[in-house]
Design a protein around this motif. Sequence first.
Motif, PDB file in Angstrom:
ATOM      1  N   PHE A 121       0.792  -1.164  -0.011  1.00 15.66           N
ATOM      2  CA  PHE A 121       0.042  -0.068   0.099  1.00 15.66           C
ATOM      3  C   PHE A 121       1.011   1.053   0.015  1.00 15.66           C
ATOM      4  O   PHE A 121       0.569   2.346  -0.787  1.00 15.66           O
ATOM      5  N   TYR A 122       1.802   1.167   0.810  1.00 11.25           N
ATOM      6  CA  TYR A 122       2.874   2.439   0.949  1.00 11.25           C
ATOM      7  C   TYR A 122       3.501   2.721  -0.458  1.00 11.25           C
ATOM      8  O   TYR A 122       3.668   3.884  -0.821  1.00 11.25           O
ATOM      9  N   ALA A 123       3.846   1.693  -1.523  1.00  7.16           N
ATOM     10  CA  ALA A 123       4.359   1.830  -2.612  1.00  7.16           C
ATOM     11  C   ALA A 123       3.329   2.662  -3.584  1.00  7.16           C
ATOM     12  O   ALA A 123       3.982   3.210  -4.674  1.00  7.16           O
ATOM     13  N   ALA A 124       2.175   2.576  -3.318  1.00  6.62           N
ATOM     14  CA  ALA A 124       1.448   3.499  -4.096  1.00  6.62           C
ATOM     15  C   ALA A 124       1.255   5.040  -3.733  1.00  6.62           C
ATOM     16  O   ALA A 124       0.591   5.999  -4.606  1.00  6.62           O
ATOM     17  N   ASN A 125       2.165   5.506  -2.726  1.00  4.09           N
ATOM     18  CA  ASN A 125       1.824   6.851  -2.212  1.00  4.09           C
ATOM     19  C   ASN A 125       3.287   7.537  -2.680  1.00  4.09           C
ATOM     20  O   ASN A 125       3.125   8.665  -3.105  1.00  4.09           O
ATOM     21  N   TYR A 126       4.383   7.128  -2.341  1.00  6.05           N
ATOM     22  CA  TYR A 126       5.811   7.925  -2.477  1.00  6.05           C
ATOM     23  C   TYR A 126       5.991   7.965  -3.849  1.00  6.05           C
ATOM     24  O   TYR A 126       5.886   6.972  -4.655  1.00  6.05           O
ATOM     25  N   ASP A 127       6.687   8.899  -4.338  1.00  3.87           N
ATOM     26  CA  ASP A 127       7.398   8.994  -5.533  1.00  3.87           C
ATOM     27  C   ASP A 127       8.970   8.653  -5.702  1.00  3.87           C
ATOM     28  O   ASP A 127       9.307   8.987  -6.805  1.00  3.87           O
ATOM     29  N   ASP A 128       9.314   7.895  -4.835  1.00  4.03           N
ATOM     30  CA  ASP A 128      10.757   7.376  -5.054  1.00  4.03           C
ATOM     31  C   ASP A 128      10.596   6.280  -5.732  1.00  4.03           C
ATOM     32  O   ASP A 128      10.417   5.020  -5.079  1.00  4.03           O
ATOM     33  N   ASP A 129      10.727   6.081  -6.812  1.00  2.00           N
ATOM     34  CA  ASP A 129      10.512   4.752  -7.655  1.00  2.00           C
ATOM     35  C   ASP A 129      11.892   3.900  -8.013  1.00  2.00           C
ATOM     36  O   ASP A 129      11.525   2.823  -8.418  1.00  2.00           O
ATOM     37  N   SER A 130      13.005   4.578  -7.619  1.00  2.00           N
ATOM     38  CA  SER A 130      14.102   3.669  -7.897  1.00  2.00           C
ATOM     39  C   SER A 130      14.172   2.524  -7.341  1.00  2.00           C
ATOM     40  O   SER A 130      14.069   2.263  -5.923  1.00  2.00           O
ATOM     41  N   PRO A 131      14.808   1.497  -8.068  1.00  2.00           N
ATOM     42  CA  PRO A 131      14.965   0.229  -7.154  1.00  2.00           C
ATOM     43  C   PRO A 131      16.002   0.215  -6.335  1.00  2.00           C
ATOM     44  O   PRO A 131      15.987  -0.431  -5.347  1.00  2.00           O
ATOM     45  N   LEU A 132      16.959   1.302  -6.322  1.00  2.00           N
ATOM     46  CA  LEU A 132      18.156   1.442  -5.260  1.00  2.00           C
ATOM     47  C   LEU A 132      17.439   1.885  -4.074  1.00  2.00           C
ATOM     48  O   LEU A 132      17.695   1.482  -3.023  1.00  2.00           O
ATOM     49  N   PHE A 133      16.470   2.841  -4.042  1.00  2.00           N
ATOM     50  CA  PHE A 133      15.849   3.288  -3.070  1.00  2.00           C
ATOM     51  C   PHE A 133      15.027   2.241  -2.352  1.00  2.00           C
ATOM     52  O   PHE A 133      15.028   1.748  -1.037  1.00  2.00           O
ATOM     53  N   VAL A 134      14.248   1.191  -3.043  1.00  2.00           N
ATOM     54  CA  VAL A 134      13.401   0.085  -2.622  1.00  2.00           C
ATOM     55  C   VAL A 134      14.449  -0.832  -1.854  1.00  2.00           C
ATOM     56  O   VAL A 134      14.293  -1.237  -0.785  1.00  2.00           O
ATOM     57  N   LEU A 135      15.837  -1.376  -2.402  1.00  2.00           N
ATOM     58  CA  LEU A 135      16.463  -2.125  -2.064  1.00  2.00           C
ATOM     59  C   LEU A 135      17.332  -1.643  -0.705  1.00  2.00           C
ATOM     60  O   LEU A 135      17.453  -2.279   0.220  1.00  2.00           O
ATOM     61  N   PHE A 136      17.496  -0.531  -0.594  1.00  2.00           N
ATOM     62  CA  PHE A 136      18.106   0.415   0.694  1.00  2.00           C
ATOM     63  C   PHE A 136      17.236   0.341   1.847  1.00  2.00           C
ATOM     64  O   PHE A 136      17.604  -0.049   2.996  1.00  2.00           O
ATOM     65  N   TRP A 137      16.021   0.967   1.497  1.00  2.00           N
ATOM     66  CA  TRP A 137      15.287   1.585   2.685  1.00  2.00           C
ATOM     67  C   TRP A 137      14.195   0.526   3.035  1.00  2.00           C
ATOM     68  O   TRP A 137      14.017   0.437   4.371  1.00  2.00           O
ATOM     69  N   TYR A 138      13.612  -0.065   2.080  1.00  2.00           N
ATOM     70  CA  TYR A 138      12.368  -1.094   2.597  1.00  2.00           C
ATOM     71  C   TYR A 138      12.938  -1.963   3.240  1.00  2.00           C
ATOM     72  O   TYR A 138      12.331  -2.258   4.519  1.00  2.00           O
ATOM     73  N   PRO A 139      13.985  -2.932   3.476  1.00  2.00           N
ATOM     74  CA  PRO A 139      14.761  -3.796   4.083  1.00  2.00           C
ATOM     75  C   PRO A 139      14.886  -3.281   5.588  1.00  2.00           C
ATOM     76  O   PRO A 139      14.463  -4.148   6.464  1.00  2.00           O
TER      77      PRO A 139
END
Length: 211
Positions: A173-191
Amino acid sequence: MKTENLIELLAQDAPVRPSLSHMLQQASIAAVLIVAIAFFSAIGFRHDIGTALETGRFLFKFVITVALAITGSLVMYRIGKPGMPVRWWGWALLVPLALAVGAAVFELSVMPPETLVTRMIGHNSRLCLTIIPSLSIGPLACFLLALRHGAPTRPALAGAVAGLAAAGIAATFYAANYDDDSPLFVLFWYPIAISAVTGVGALAGHKLLRW
């Protein structure tokens, strides 16, 4: 009174307990509804959702988060039942990580090197680290309550897996809100955010799921 009649009467008087699978199914439905209500009440879609839906990077975030929610749930369904093999299913939890790493490697190969650090840091790291755990509270509580109807032999591990499943739902659900779509952002902050929920789940499971 015959023995058969006595057994039948005792069986009729015994309380019928719902199965763990049924409880986890109900918990999964409740978890999604809780997060959906919280998300649309307080957060909502990003303002450019229409444009974002046309980009592969935005859509691939959901591939990663949904994979985490599904694999976490599959392992959770098994870990609450003693004797059910879990080890090979546990490897499925690496699928979301492999997807995130693969997407990040692809971005590293195609984007200008000078933009990579900015893409990794993003603009919403604090929101990521707070909203995902916050949205995970309700689902985690639902899963722990359901797992109490089972008999996990490793309560802390069961709680941790419940945390992974809960975080996967929240992150979707959160992924539908913020505009940081970079896989690098996802790989670094999501974990980081997901690890916090997993840790809380392990501690709660250790206390609540012992038998």
